[in-house]
Write an enzyme that holds these catalytic residues in place. Structure first.
Site, PDB file in Angstrom:
ATOM      1  N   CYS A 134       0.836  -1.205   0.000  1.00  0.00           N
ATOM      2  CA  CYS A 134       0.000   0.000   0.000  1.00  0.00           C
ATOM      3  C   CYS A 134       0.867   1.250   0.000  1.00  0.00           C
ATOM      4  CB  CYS A 134      -0.925  -0.019   1.221  1.00  0.00           C
ATOM      5  SG  CYS A 134      -1.903   1.483   1.386  1.00  0.00           S
ATOM      6  N   CYS A 137      -0.448   4.141   2.135  1.00  0.00           N
ATOM      7  CA  CYS A 137      -0.221   3.995   3.580  1.00  0.00           C
ATOM      8  C   CYS A 137       1.249   4.214   3.932  1.00  0.00           C
ATOM      9  CB  CYS A 137      -0.614   2.596   4.075  1.00  0.00           C
ATOM     10  SG  CYS A 137      -2.071   1.909   3.296  1.00  0.00           S
ATOM     11  N   ASP A 138       2.151   3.700   3.126  1.00  0.00           N
ATOM     12  CA  ASP A 138       3.561   3.632   3.541  1.00  0.00           C
ATOM     13  C   ASP A 138       4.516   4.505   2.734  1.00  0.00           C
ATOM     14  OD1 ASP A 138       2.793   1.712   5.403  1.00  0.00           O
ATOM     15  OD2 ASP A 138       3.014   0.079   3.960  1.00  0.00           O
TER      16      ASP A 138
END
Ligand code: NAP
Length: 309
Positions: A134, A137-138
């Site tokens: 992701c 997200c990261d």
């Protein structure tokens, strides 16, 4: 045990849309979601092909709006993991979760699909320590660093472009010499000065000590293997449906997708499936929400029919 008209398993676009249509039809509706609402779409940086947003919209924003709209008409959302689904002799469905049991007159399966793993040495070991599925997200953890994106589809290319916001260099590693992604994305990525393509190649391992330090890749034409230094690996090699719970309960195809008719009816009456989890030619937010609406209307008709018998 609380009785619902419709239990929707999964709170992605298909589930939220099914919730909206079911609750607007005055059906007592709950969505059971094990993570955050919005599903995969909420982990997408930008959605440019959902009609109505000419400038595009961040995935999390679109999904927050869908969540809000579904709740406005009375859909409940409970955060829990479903453990099993069964049909009782009286025809109602019993759903066991970590947080108790639920009963419903109909079920809509909208569990979607999840990222396929690479299944190479080092992948599991470095998950959360450089290996990610992701970018939204990261990605921010890779400010000024070098990352690899694996895959050649829309997800890999779109997320590869997104990662250039943070990373100094983005390698896209793809197993063929032609990308699968849509032309407009391909052209954007190819013109980007910080994206470099490594084609005809597969990742055979993830290397490092505490964190990812390199990926081992093999050129499929020459068979040559080499390590490419990277700080992170983002895996986008496609999806697999989340259907383990429903094997033997409804008919599933050889790739694991649930088979439905055009009304989203599965092989078991009263059980519908919508979105990425079902066998369908196109998996997009726009098709998932349409499926959700059809599934909810079909559930309503099923309940009406059962009540009149
Ligand atoms: P996808 O279209 O299935 O692409 C998967 C990519 O990974 C392909 O390039 C495939 O290579 C490669 N691959 C598969 N297995 C592999 C393996 N074991 N090792 C190495 N490479 C492997 O998946 P996706 O990109 O996640 O997209 C899924 C769906 O969502 C698609 O329908 C896509 O159009 C849609 N989507 C749309 C957008 C958008 O419209 N902006 C954004 C994201 C996703 P091959 O090409 O050689 O098969």
């Amino acid at each position: 045990m609380e009785m619902y008209d419709v239990i929707i398993i999964g709170g992605g676009p298909a589930g939220l849309s099914a919730g909206l249509y079911a609750s607007r039809a005055a059906l007592k509706t709950v969505i059971l979601e094990r993570g955050m609402p919005g599903g995969q779409a909420a982990t997408t940086d930008r959605i440019d092909n959902y009609p109505g947003f000419p400038e595009g919209i961040p995935g999390p924003d679109l999904m927050m709006k869908m969540d809000e709209q579904s709740r406005r008409f009375g859909t409940e959302i409970k955060f829990t993991e479903v453990l099993s689904v069964n049909q009782k002799p009286d025809g109602n469905f019993e759903i066991k979760t970590y947080d108790g049991d639920f009963t419903a007159r109909s079920v809509i399966i909208a569990t979607g699909a999840r990222s396929k793993p690479l299944e190479v040495p080092g992948e599991n070991e470095f998950m959360g320590r450089g290996v990610s599925y992701c970018a939204t997200c990261d990605g921010a953890f890779f400010q000024g660093k070098t990352v690899a994106v694996v895959g050649g589809g829309d997800s890999a290319i779109q997320e590869g472009i997104f990662l250039t916001k943070f990373a100094e260099k983005v390698y896209v590693i793809h197993r063929r010499n032609e990308l699968r992604a849509t032309k407009v994305l391909q052209e954007k990525a190819m013109a980007h000065p910080r994206i470099e393509f490594i084609l005809d190649s597969v990742v055979t391992g993830v290397l490092g000590k505490d964190h990812v330090e390199a990926v081992k890749i093999r050129n499929l034409r020459t068979n040559e293997e080499k390590a490419v230094a990277v700080d992170g690996v983002f895996v986008y090699i496609g999806k697999e449906p989340s259907t383990e719970l429903f094997r033997g309960f409804v008919e599933i195809d050889e790739r694991g997708y649930i088979i439905t008719d055009e009304k989203m009816q599965t092989s078991r009456r009263g059980v519908f499936a919508a979105g990425d989890v079902r066998q369908t030619p196109l998996r997009q937010v726009v098709t998932a929400v349409a499926d959700g609406a059809v599934a909810a209307v079909s559930a309503e008709q099923y309940i009406e029919h059962e009540s009149s018998e």
